[in-house]
Scaffold this motif. Structure first.
Motif, mmCIF file in Angstrom:
data_model
loop_
_atom_site.group_PDB
_atom_site.id
_atom_site.type_symbol
_atom_site.label_atom_id
_atom_site.label_comp_id
_atom_site.label_asym_id
_atom_site.label_seq_id
_atom_site.Cartn_x
_atom_site.Cartn_y
_atom_site.Cartn_z
ATOM 1 N N GLY A 31 -39.047 4.605 -23.458
ATOM 2 C CA GLY A 31 -38.650 5.943 -23.013
ATOM 3 C C GLY A 31 -37.227 6.314 -23.392
ATOM 4 N N ILE A 34 -33.196 1.631 -27.487
ATOM 5 C CA ILE A 34 -33.751 0.859 -28.607
ATOM 6 C C ILE A 34 -35.275 1.002 -28.662
ATOM 7 C CG2 ILE A 34 -34.048 -1.466 -29.534
ATOM 8 C CD1 ILE A 34 -31.251 -2.139 -28.272
ATOM 9 N N ASP A 55 -40.188 4.921 -16.864
ATOM 10 C CA ASP A 55 -39.779 6.333 -16.862
ATOM 11 C C ASP A 55 -40.786 7.117 -17.714
ATOM 12 O OD1 ASP A 55 -38.586 8.784 -17.315
ATOM 13 O OD2 ASP A 55 -36.896 7.975 -18.461
ATOM 14 N N ARG A 80 -42.748 -5.428 -14.286
ATOM 15 C CA ARG A 80 -42.687 -6.388 -13.181
ATOM 16 C C ARG A 80 -44.045 -6.566 -12.523
ATOM 17 N NH1 ARG A 80 -38.228 -3.159 -9.909
ATOM 18 N NH2 ARG A 80 -39.825 -1.625 -10.445
ATOM 19 N N TYR A 174 -28.094 -11.951 -16.613
ATOM 20 C CA TYR A 174 -28.563 -11.347 -17.870
ATOM 21 C C TYR A 174 -28.601 -12.404 -18.976
ATOM 22 C CZ TYR A 174 -28.824 -7.996 -21.767
ATOM 23 O OH TYR A 174 -29.197 -7.298 -22.890
ATOM 24 N N VAL A 207 -24.933 -2.399 -28.841
ATOM 25 C CA VAL A 207 -25.698 -1.275 -29.387
ATOM 26 C C VAL A 207 -25.487 -0.057 -28.494
ATOM 27 C CG1 VAL A 207 -27.992 -0.480 -30.069
ATOM 28 C CG2 VAL A 207 -27.409 -2.910 -30.267
ATOM 29 N N THR A 209 -26.425 2.642 -26.472
ATOM 30 C CA THR A 209 -27.549 3.223 -25.732
ATOM 31 C C THR A 209 -27.049 3.569 -24.325
ATOM 32 O OG1 THR A 209 -28.254 1.120 -24.768
ATOM 33 C CG2 THR A 209 -29.178 1.679 -26.934
HETATM 34 N N1 NAD Z 1 -27.749 -1.887 -25.748
HETATM 35 C C1 NAD Z 1 -27.320 -3.083 -26.065
HETATM 36 O O1 NAD Z 1 -26.141 -3.268 -26.393
HETATM 37 C C2 NAD Z 1 -28.279 -4.242 -26.085
HETATM 38 C C3 NAD Z 1 -27.841 -5.435 -26.668
HETATM 39 C C4 NAD Z 1 -28.700 -6.543 -26.694
HETATM 40 C C5 NAD Z 1 -29.973 -6.436 -26.172
HETATM 41 N N2 NAD Z 1 -30.379 -5.267 -25.610
HETATM 42 C C6 NAD Z 1 -31.745 -5.246 -25.067
HETATM 43 O O2 NAD Z 1 -32.483 -4.200 -25.652
HETATM 44 C C7 NAD Z 1 -33.485 -3.735 -24.742
HETATM 45 C C8 NAD Z 1 -33.370 -2.223 -24.625
HETATM 46 O O3 NAD Z 1 -32.077 -1.915 -24.133
HETATM 47 P P1 NAD Z 1 -31.399 -0.487 -24.302
HETATM 48 O O4 NAD Z 1 -29.980 -0.719 -24.633
HETATM 49 O O5 NAD Z 1 -32.229 0.413 -25.123
HETATM 50 O O6 NAD Z 1 -31.421 -0.060 -22.750
HETATM 51 P P2 NAD Z 1 -31.803 1.322 -22.041
HETATM 52 O O7 NAD Z 1 -31.392 1.140 -20.622
HETATM 53 O O8 NAD Z 1 -31.254 2.458 -22.815
HETATM 54 O O9 NAD Z 1 -33.390 1.336 -22.161
HETATM 55 C C9 NAD Z 1 -34.188 0.406 -21.447
HETATM 56 C C10 NAD Z 1 -35.537 1.035 -21.176
HETATM 57 O O10 NAD Z 1 -36.319 0.089 -20.417
HETATM 58 C C11 NAD Z 1 -36.957 0.803 -19.355
HETATM 59 N N3 NAD Z 1 -37.255 -0.105 -18.241
HETATM 60 C C12 NAD Z 1 -36.384 -0.649 -17.347
HETATM 61 N N4 NAD Z 1 -37.046 -1.364 -16.427
HETATM 62 C C13 NAD Z 1 -38.373 -1.298 -16.751
HETATM 63 C C14 NAD Z 1 -39.556 -1.842 -16.184
HETATM 64 N N5 NAD Z 1 -39.518 -2.575 -15.060
HETATM 65 N N6 NAD Z 1 -40.731 -1.578 -16.785
HETATM 66 C C15 NAD Z 1 -40.775 -0.815 -17.892
HETATM 67 N N7 NAD Z 1 -39.703 -0.247 -18.462
HETATM 68 C C16 NAD Z 1 -38.505 -0.504 -17.902
HETATM 69 C C17 NAD Z 1 -35.966 1.885 -18.967
HETATM 70 O O11 NAD Z 1 -36.597 2.948 -18.262
HETATM 71 C C18 NAD Z 1 -35.414 2.311 -20.327
HETATM 72 O O12 NAD Z 1 -36.164 3.346 -20.919
HETATM 73 C C19 NAD Z 1 -33.221 -4.475 -23.424
HETATM 74 O O13 NAD Z 1 -34.102 -5.567 -23.299
HETATM 75 C C20 NAD Z 1 -31.793 -4.960 -23.569
HETATM 76 O O14 NAD Z 1 -31.516 -6.092 -22.788
HETATM 77 C C21 NAD Z 1 -29.563 -4.168 -25.564
#
Ligand code: NAD
Length: 273
Positions: A31, A34, A55, A80, A174, A207, A209
């Protein structure tokens, strides 16, 4: 913001690559961030995509960005909950008849040392970041194995983190969850290699976001926080969601047929130092 010179815009992908024509893909946490970039990249390359997120509005928005002629669907999913995953898996089987690619992307970040992390918060991070990919993989497994058997290959890609390979202060739960996910990647790769199901993970660094913006929001000066963070990678800029989507698409594609059990770091060189 300093952007990489080759930055692509959301959904554009590589117009010449059509690696996912005839493939059915599932992306969790699609939603926004990434996950959205991954869903759009796979759709641009010809896949039908199940766009899943807790979401639902975000998931629907991602689906609409894929274009009116896209044949995927958006649905609410809570990683979950086994019941929630089972319901979406049934919907996916009904809509697509099978699954070629599962991208376990949904994740949450909570800051804190172990002293600052209450047991219920620890459990929540594990429930989303580690148990979630395990549960989704387990529930979708029969569909993936059926396609792997019928077509000679299927793939799971987990979104782990550089923070599962190295660590950072005040990020205990984390980092532990992501290190566990990298380990789970290896176990799953070994367990299903003979059945032509490949399992890999990506390890993104910083990244841009909403997850990162939530961290900036805790700082007194957002612009200064952004400036400091973007100078951390040796390349001198932070990644965008499309940088990670490109790597996930590679690992999910048939051209990566000899790649399984790997953790691909995408971090602008941070982890190399
Ligand atoms: N942004 C970064 O710097 C970064 C770096 C390394 C890894 N990551 C990983 O990349 C992935 C995406 O992160 P992002 O930065 O896009 O974060 P984000 O918060 O922008 O997006 C995460 C998405 O996951 C959804 N989500 C959260 N809990 C959920 C659940 N219980 N069930 C289903 N959906 C759920 C949220 O609604 C959201 O749309 C994550 O696993 C994060 O740990 C991100």
């Amino acid at each position: 913001m300093t952007v990489p010179p080759t930055m692509v815009t959301i959904g554009s992908g590589n117009p010449s690559a059509r690696r996912f024509v005839g493939k059915d893909c599932v992306v969790t946490g699609a939603g926004g961030g990434i996950g959205r970039a991954v869903a759009l990249r796979l759709a641009t390359e010809g896949a039908r995509v199940a766009v899943l997120d807790i979401d639902l509005e975000g998931a629907r928005e991602t689906l609409s960005l894929a274009g009116a002629d896209h044949k995927g669907f958006a649905a609410k999913l809570d990683v979950r909950s086994e019941a929630s995953i089972a319901a979406v898996a049934a919907q996916t089987a009904e809509a697509f008849g099978g699954v070629d690619v599962l991208v376990n992307n949904a994740g949450i970040e909570v800051l804190g040392t172990i002293a600052e992390t209450a047991p219920d918060v620890w459990d929540e991070v594990m429930a989303v970041n580690l148990r979630g990919p395990y549960l989704c993989s387990r529930v979708f497994l029969p569909h993936l194995l059926a396609r792997a058997s019928a077509k000679g290959g299927a793939a799971i890609v987990h979104n782990a983190s550089l923070m599962g390979q190295v660590s950072s202060p005040r990020l205990a739960a984390y980092c532990a969850s992501k290190a566990g996910l990298i380990s789970l990647t290896r176990s799953m790769a070994l367990d299903f290699a003979k059945q032509n199901l490949r399992v890999n993970c990506v390890c993104p660094g910083i990244v841009h976001t909403e997850m990162l913006e939530r961290r900036f929001a805790l700082q007194p000066d957002r612009a200064e926080a952004y400036r400091v963070v973007s100078q951390r990678p040796p390349v001198n800029y932070i990644g965008n969601p499309e940088d990670v989507a490109a790597a996930i698409a590679y690992l999910a594609a048939d051209e990566a047929r000899f790649v399984t059990g790997s953790a691909l770091t995408i971090d602008g060189g941070v982890g190399a130092a």
